[in-house]
Design a protein around this motif. Structure first.
Motif, short mmCIF file in Angstrom:
data_model
loop_
_atom_site.label_atom_id
_atom_site.label_comp_id
_atom_site.label_asym_id
_atom_site.label_seq_id
_atom_site.Cartn_x
_atom_site.Cartn_y
_atom_site.Cartn_z
N PHE A 66 -49.26 3.77 -25.48
CA PHE A 66 -48.11 2.90 -25.36
C PHE A 66 -48.50 1.76 -24.42
CE2 PHE A 66 -44.42 1.36 -23.02
CZ PHE A 66 -43.55 1.06 -24.05
N LEU A 185 -40.81 9.65 -21.63
CA LEU A 185 -39.80 9.10 -22.52
C LEU A 185 -40.40 8.44 -23.74
CD1 LEU A 185 -37.26 7.71 -19.93
CD2 LEU A 185 -36.94 9.61 -21.49
N ALA A 186 -41.62 7.99 -23.65
CA ALA A 186 -42.27 7.40 -24.82
C ALA A 186 -43.32 8.34 -25.39
CB ALA A 186 -42.92 6.08 -24.41
N PHE A 195 -39.71 21.63 -17.21
CA PHE A 195 -38.91 20.53 -16.70
C PHE A 195 -37.42 20.74 -16.95
CE2 PHE A 195 -42.18 16.81 -16.55
CZ PHE A 195 -43.04 17.62 -15.84
N ASP A 196 -37.11 21.62 -17.89
CA ASP A 196 -35.71 21.91 -18.15
C ASP A 196 -35.04 22.64 -16.99
OD1 ASP A 196 -35.62 20.69 -20.55
OD2 ASP A 196 -35.80 22.50 -21.75
N ASP A 287 -22.86 1.77 -16.03
CA ASP A 287 -23.17 2.41 -17.30
C ASP A 287 -23.14 1.40 -18.44
OD1 ASP A 287 -22.93 4.50 -15.65
OD2 ASP A 287 -21.32 5.50 -16.72
N TRP A 290 -26.14 -0.70 -19.53
CA TRP A 290 -27.07 -0.11 -20.48
C TRP A 290 -26.57 -0.32 -21.91
CZ3 TRP A 290 -31.14 3.35 -18.73
CH2 TRP A 290 -31.18 3.47 -17.35
N LEU A 295 -28.36 0.70 -26.23
CA LEU A 295 -29.31 1.78 -25.97
C LEU A 295 -28.63 3.13 -25.80
CD1 LEU A 295 -31.59 -0.11 -23.45
CD2 LEU A 295 -32.04 0.37 -25.84
N VAL A 296 -27.32 3.11 -25.80
CA VAL A 296 -26.64 4.38 -25.57
C VAL A 296 -25.71 4.69 -26.73
CG1 VAL A 296 -26.77 4.26 -23.08
CG2 VAL A 296 -24.84 3.25 -24.28
N GLU A 297 -25.39 5.94 -26.81
CA GLU A 297 -24.44 6.33 -27.83
C GLU A 297 -23.05 5.80 -27.47
OE1 GLU A 297 -24.69 10.57 -28.43
OE2 GLU A 297 -26.73 10.50 -27.71
N PHE B 4 -31.44 17.70 -18.91
CA PHE B 4 -32.78 17.92 -19.43
C PHE B 4 -32.73 18.70 -20.74
CE2 PHE B 4 -34.29 15.71 -16.22
CZ PHE B 4 -35.43 16.11 -15.57
N PHE B 7 -32.81 16.68 -23.63
CA PHE B 7 -33.88 15.68 -23.61
C PHE B 7 -34.23 15.19 -25.00
CE2 PHE B 7 -38.40 14.65 -23.95
CZ PHE B 7 -38.40 13.53 -23.13
N ASN B 9 -32.39 14.58 -27.33
CA ASN B 9 -31.49 13.51 -27.76
C ASN B 9 -31.97 12.15 -27.30
OD1 ASN B 9 -29.85 15.34 -28.96
ND2 ASN B 9 -28.46 15.53 -27.21
N PHE B 10 -32.76 12.15 -26.25
CA PHE B 10 -33.26 10.89 -25.75
C PHE B 10 -34.32 10.31 -26.67
CE2 PHE B 10 -31.40 12.35 -21.84
CZ PHE B 10 -30.97 11.18 -21.24
N LYS B 11 -34.87 11.18 -27.49
CA LYS B 11 -35.98 10.73 -28.32
C LYS B 11 -35.60 9.51 -29.14
CE LYS B 11 -39.60 13.40 -27.74
NZ LYS B 11 -40.95 12.84 -27.52
N ARG B 12 -34.38 9.53 -29.65
CA ARG B 12 -34.04 8.44 -30.54
C ARG B 12 -33.76 7.14 -29.80
NH1 ARG B 12 -28.71 7.78 -32.15
NH2 ARG B 12 -27.15 9.00 -31.06
N ILE B 13 -33.66 7.22 -28.51
CA ILE B 13 -33.52 5.97 -27.76
C ILE B 13 -34.72 5.77 -26.83
CG2 ILE B 13 -31.01 5.92 -27.84
CD1 ILE B 13 -31.03 7.05 -24.98
N LEU B 14 -35.79 6.46 -27.20
CA LEU B 14 -36.99 6.37 -26.35
C LEU B 14 -37.46 4.95 -26.12
CD1 LEU B 14 -39.26 9.35 -27.43
CD2 LEU B 14 -37.71 9.17 -25.50
N PRO B 15 -37.58 4.15 -27.17
CA PRO B 15 -38.10 2.80 -26.91
C PRO B 15 -37.23 2.05 -25.91
CG PRO B 15 -38.12 3.29 -29.25
CD PRO B 15 -37.35 4.40 -28.59
N GLY B 16 -35.95 2.17 -26.10
CA GLY B 16 -35.06 1.47 -25.20
C GLY B 16 -35.17 1.97 -23.78
N LEU B 17 -35.22 3.27 -23.65
CA LEU B 17 -35.32 3.83 -22.31
C LEU B 17 -36.64 3.48 -21.66
CD1 LEU B 17 -33.61 7.27 -22.84
CD2 LEU B 17 -32.80 5.42 -21.40
N LEU B 162 -33.19 9.89 -15.72
CA LEU B 162 -33.03 10.47 -17.05
C LEU B 162 -31.56 10.68 -17.37
CD1 LEU B 162 -35.79 13.19 -17.46
CD2 LEU B 162 -35.50 11.11 -18.76
N PRO B 165 -26.81 7.03 -18.38
CA PRO B 165 -26.34 6.94 -19.76
C PRO B 165 -27.07 5.87 -20.56
CG PRO B 165 -24.75 6.00 -18.25
CD PRO B 165 -25.83 6.57 -17.41
#
Lengths: 298, 165
Positions: A66, A185-186, A195-196, A287, A290, A295-297, B4, B7, B9-17, B162, B165
Motif C-alpha cells: 500500500f 486497516l489496509a 487484538f479482539d 463524528d 467523518w 466513510l461511515v455507515e 474490535f 473489525f 465491518n471496517f473492511k469495506r471502508i478500509l480505503p477511507g479509514l 478504530l 465512527p
C-alpha cells in the motif's frame, strides 16, 4: 572625553556581539525557551506539508503493498483568527485522488470536498482555530522532546539550527501504536484474534526494538521560529514481534512527513468562495466530519 | 456497537479509514457538539468503546472500559461515573479533597485542578492532547481519564482511533 567614547564604543560592540554569541552557543533548554517565545508575536504564516507512506505486507502466500501520498498547504492568520488548508491525497496503487479544503473564518468552519461545501456550526471557535494553528502544535512536539543540535543549515536563505528531537514516550507510543493499527486497516492479512481481546497488551520492548521515530527540525537562528520539520516513523510487525500465536507474516510500515513554514508576518487573507454559501450545514459533532466523505455507515 | 469484534465491518471502508490515517489534526478536531455527541466523543477520545443497545442502559449510550465494565456515557462525560481513579498519578500538590473525590472529575479538570496546562502536540496521525504539570511531568489525557499516567499507550490510541465512527 576621547577615553569615554572608546569605552562606549567597546561596550556597544560587546552588546552587539552578545546575541550572536548566545545563539551560536544555544543549548537544548535555551532552544526550547527561544522556540516557545518565538510564537508570542506571531501574526501570520503559511506552510506546505508532504506525507508519504508505504506499507509492505507479506506472508507465505502473498506479497502486497500500500502506498499513498498527501500534499497539504495551509495559511494561518492569528490576528484575524482565520485559517485555510488544502489536502490532496493520492492512493499510488489505485490512482484514486481525494481532495478537500478547510476554511475557518469569522468563527465558522467550512469544508469543501469536490464541489460540495459543508458548513460546521461550532461553539468553540478557539478550539477550531487551535487546530488550524499547525505551527504551535509542531513546536509543542519539540518542547516535549529531548533536543540536540546536530548542525546548521540554511532554509530559504535563513540560517537554521538542525535539531534532532526524541519525543517523550507517550508521543512516540501514540505515533507507533496508531501506525500499527493504520497498517491493519489496509491489510490483506487479517488482524490477529488476540487484538479482539480488551485485555491484550502489545509488547512494548519488542515493538521499540523494531521501530523508529525520528524527528528533525530546522529552527531559525535569527528568529527561533520553526522553519521545517521532518518526521520519519517506521515499524515492522510480525507474530514474534507482537508475541502472539499466529501464522507467520510481516508488515513493514514507513511514514515520512515534511512540513515547511514561511511567509511569517506577510499578508494572509482567507477568502471564502461565493459557492460556499451553497452548503450543507452540520450542527453535530466530530463524528459528522467523518461522514462528510461518505466513510461511515448512515 | 463498534468494537474490535466488528473489525471485519471496517473492511469495506478500509480505503477511507486508511486515508484518515494521514489526515492532519484538523480532521480529527472537535467541532460543536450537542450533549449526546459530546459524551460519545469524550468516551471515544478517552480510549474507550462507545455502544448503544436497546437492551442495555435503557437504550442510552454507554462507555465500555477495557475491563468490560461500563458506565452511562453521559455520566462518564459529566464525571459522575464511579471509576476507580488512582490519585497517585497526580503530583503532590494536587488538590485532593474529600469533598470532591478525584473520580468525579474529568481529565481536563484534573489537569487544570493540579496546576497543569493542556498542550496540543502534533503527530502525523493527528494531534494529541497532553497535560503538562508545573513540575515538568506530562500525562496523556486518555490515560489521565483512566486514572493513570502513561502506561500502555499503544492500544489506548489505536482503540479510540478504530472506534471512531
Amino acid at each position: 572625553m576621547k577615553d569615554i567614547s572608546i569605552i562606549v564604543a567597546a561596550i556597544s560592540l560587546l552588546l552587539l556581539c552578545l546575541p550572536a554569541a548566545f545563539a551560536e552557543d544555544a543549548n537544548a533548554d535555551q532552544l526550547k525557551q527561544m522556540i516557545t517565545a518565538s510564537a508570542d508575536n506571531l501574526t501570520t504564516y503559511t506552510y506546505t506539508r508532504s506525507t508519504e507512506t508505504t506499507i509492505d505486507y507479506s506472508n507465505k502466500s502473498l506479497q502486497d503493498k500500500f502506498s499513498a501520498a498527501k500534499a497539504t498547504e495551509g495559511k494561518v492568520n492569528l490576528t484575524a483568527q482565520s485559517g485555510w488548508w488544502s489536502n490532496i491525497l493520492t492512493n499510488n496503487a489505485s490512482g484514486e485522488v481525494l481532495t478537500w479544503q478547510g476554511y475557518f473564518s469569522n468563527g465558522t468552519e467550512y469544508w469543501k470536498e469536490g464541489d460540495n461545501w459543508t458548513k460546521f456550526i461550532i461553539e468553540n471557535p478557539e478550539e477550531i482555530m487551535a487546530d488550524y494553528d499547525e505551527l504551535v502544535s509542531q513546536m509543542a512536539l519539540l518542547i516535549y522532546s529531548n533536543l540536540s543540535i546536530t548542525g546548521t543549515e540554511a532554509v530559504d536563505g535563513e540560517d537554521c539550527y538542525i535539531i534532532a528531537a526524541d519525543p517523550i514516550p507517550v508521543i512516540k507510543e501514540t505515533i507507533l501504536g496508531t501506525q500499527i493499527y493504520a497498517a491493519y486497516l489496509a491489510s490483506p492479512i487479517p488482524m490477529p484474534d488476540e487484538f479482539d481481546s480488551q485485555n491484550f497488551s502489545l509488547d512494548n520492548t519488542s515493538i521499540k526494538a523494531n521501530s523508529n521515530v525520528s524527528i528533525t527540525a530546522w529552527v531559525s537562528k535569527q528568529t527561533s521560529l520553526l522553519r521545517r520539520m521532518e518526521i520519519d516513523s517506521s515499524i515492522t510487525i510480525s507474530p514474534s514481534i507482537l508475541k502472539i500465536e499466529e501464522q507467520d507474516f510481516t508488515i513493514k510500515s514507513a511514514l515520512k512527513e515534511r512540513t515547511d513554514y514561511g511567509n511569517f508576518g506577510d499578508t494572509v487573507q482567507i477568502v471564502l468562495a461565493p459557492e460556499s454559501q451553497n452548503n450543507t450545514p452540520r450542527t453535530k459533532g466530530a463524528d459528522w466530519r467523518w461522514a462528510v466523505f461518505g466513510l461511515v455507515e448512515p | 456497537m463498534k468494537s474490535f469484534k466488528n473489525f471485519k465491518n471496517f473492511k469495506r471502508i478500509l480505503p477511507g479509514l486508511t486515508v484518515l490515517a494521514f489526515l492532519s489534526s484538523g480532521i480529527l478536531a472537535a467541532v460543536a457538539e450537542d450533549s449526546a455527541d459530546q459524551a460519545r466523543s469524550y468516551c471515544v477520545k478517552s480510549g474507550y468503546l462507545y455502544s448503544s443497545s436497546p437492551g442495555i442502559n435503557g437504550g442510552q449510550g454507554i462507555c465500555v472500559f477495557p475491563d468490560k465494565r461500563w458506565c452511562d456515557c453521559q455520566a462518564f462525560f459529566q464525571g459522575t461515573c464511579s471509576r476507580n481513579l488512582n490519585p497517585n498519578i497526580l503530583p503532590g500538590y494536587a488538590s485532593e479533597t474529600e469533598a470532591e473525590p478525584m473520580w468525579t472529575q474529568s481529565s481536563e479538570s484534573m489537569c487544570r485542578g493540579s496546576g497543569g496546562i493542556l498542550r496540543t502536540v502534533h503527530t502525523p496521525y493527528g494531534d494529541i492532547t497532553i497535560c503538562a504539570f508545573p513540575d515538568g511531568r506530562t500525562c496523556d489525557m486518555k490515560s489521565l481519564a483512566e486514572g493513570r499516567c502513561g502506561g500502555d499507550m499503544w492500544l489506548t490510541y489505536a482503540r479510540s482511533w478504530l472506534d471512531a465512527p
